[in-house]
Scaffold this motif. Structure first.
Motif, PDB file in Angstrom:
ATOM      1  N   GLY A  18       0.817  -1.206   0.000  1.00 43.73           N
ATOM      2  CA  GLY A  18       0.000   0.000   0.000  1.00 43.73           C
ATOM      3  C   GLY A  18       0.847   1.250   0.000  1.00 43.73           C
ATOM      4  N   ALA A  19       1.931   1.255   0.764  1.00 43.06           N
ATOM      5  CA  ALA A  19       2.818   2.412   0.804  1.00 43.06           C
ATOM      6  C   ALA A  19       3.509   2.602  -0.540  1.00 43.06           C
ATOM      7  N   ASP A  51      -8.749  18.158   0.170  1.00 42.40           N
ATOM      8  CA  ASP A  51     -10.090  18.742   0.092  1.00 42.40           C
ATOM      9  C   ASP A  51     -10.955  17.988  -0.919  1.00 42.40           C
ATOM     10  N   VAL A  52     -10.341  17.548  -2.001  1.00 45.33           N
ATOM     11  CA  VAL A  52     -11.067  16.739  -2.989  1.00 45.33           C
ATOM     12  C   VAL A  52     -11.514  15.434  -2.338  1.00 45.33           C
ATOM     13  N   ALA A  53     -10.615  14.802  -1.586  1.00 41.41           N
ATOM     14  CA  ALA A  53     -10.954  13.557  -0.897  1.00 41.41           C
ATOM     15  C   ALA A  53     -12.093  13.774   0.088  1.00 41.41           C
ATOM     16  N   ALA A  54     -12.048  14.877   0.817  1.00 39.80           N
ATOM     17  CA  ALA A  54     -13.102  15.170   1.793  1.00 39.80           C
ATOM     18  C   ALA A  54     -14.440  15.408   1.101  1.00 39.80           C
ATOM     19  N   ASN A  59     -18.826   8.801  -1.162  1.00 39.23           N
ATOM     20  CA  ASN A  59     -19.526   8.799  -2.448  1.00 39.23           C
ATOM     21  C   ASN A  59     -19.022   7.609  -3.264  1.00 39.23           C
ATOM     22  N   LYS A  60     -19.871   6.619  -3.455  1.00 39.72           N
ATOM     23  CA  LYS A  60     -19.469   5.406  -4.162  1.00 39.72           C
ATOM     24  C   LYS A  60     -19.226   5.643  -5.655  1.00 39.72           C
ATOM     25  N   GLU A  61     -19.738   6.723  -6.188  1.00 47.52           N
ATOM     26  CA  GLU A  61     -19.567   7.028  -7.604  1.00 47.52           C
ATOM     27  C   GLU A  61     -18.378   7.952  -7.865  1.00 47.52           C
ATOM     28  N   ALA A  62     -17.698   8.372  -6.815  1.00 48.38           N
ATOM     29  CA  ALA A  62     -16.635   9.360  -6.945  1.00 48.38           C
ATOM     30  C   ALA A  62     -15.500   8.908  -7.865  1.00 48.38           C
ATOM     31  N   GLU A  63     -15.045   7.686  -7.673  1.00 52.06           N
ATOM     32  CA  GLU A  63     -13.908   7.214  -8.471  1.00 52.06           C
ATOM     33  C   GLU A  63     -14.222   7.274  -9.964  1.00 52.06           C
ATOM     34  N   VAL A  93      -5.839   9.805  -4.252  1.00 50.13           N
ATOM     35  CA  VAL A  93      -6.441  11.034  -3.731  1.00 50.13           C
ATOM     36  C   VAL A  93      -7.617  10.696  -2.820  1.00 50.13           C
ATOM     37  N   LEU A  94      -8.494   9.812  -3.260  1.00 51.95           N
ATOM     38  CA  LEU A  94      -9.674   9.490  -2.468  1.00 51.95           C
ATOM     39  C   LEU A  94      -9.330   8.784  -1.149  1.00 51.95           C
ATOM     40  N   ALA A  95      -8.161   8.182  -1.071  1.00 54.33           N
ATOM     41  CA  ALA A  95      -7.736   7.502   0.151  1.00 54.33           C
ATOM     42  C   ALA A  95      -7.154   8.462   1.183  1.00 54.33           C
ATOM     43  N   MET A  96      -7.016   9.711   0.824  1.00 56.63           N
ATOM     44  CA  MET A  96      -6.416  10.695   1.761  1.00 56.63           C
ATOM     45  C   MET A  96      -7.359  11.012   2.894  1.00 56.63           C
TER      46      MET A  96
END
Length: 96
Positions: A18-19, A51-54, A59-63, A93-96
């Protein structure tokens, strides 16, 4: 005892993978020019990546939405990267 050691070793290898994946995605973002307009923690020309991640948290459709926008240039300049690379960066990004 042996099964505990195996479980700990497996968890450790996933953590390292993951890292490495996050580091690879950060390098892709830099190479693709994303970090020219975005920073991880602060707003530049574009919003901070955190901020994008937040904004898309939960949101399941975000990716799919973000990958499509970046690949097609809808609402964001088109990113010159492969679909797989864009997907990796969006997941980072979404994992942030």
């Amino acid at each position: 005892m042996k099964s505990i050691l195996i479980a700990v070793a497996a968890a450790g290898s996933l953590l390292v993978a993951g890292a490495a994946s996050a580091q690879d995605a950060a390098e892709l973002a830099k190479k693709s020019g994303c970090l020219n307009c975005h920073a991880v923690d602060t707003k530049k020309a574009g919003p901070a990546l955190k901020d994008v991640a937040a904004k898309y948290k939960g949101n399941k459709e975000a990716e799919g939405k973000l990958v499509g926008a970046l690949a097609e240039g809808k609402g964001h300049p088109k990113v010159n990267a492969s679909q797989a690379d864009i997907t990796a960066m969006v997941k980072w990004v979404l994992a942030m």
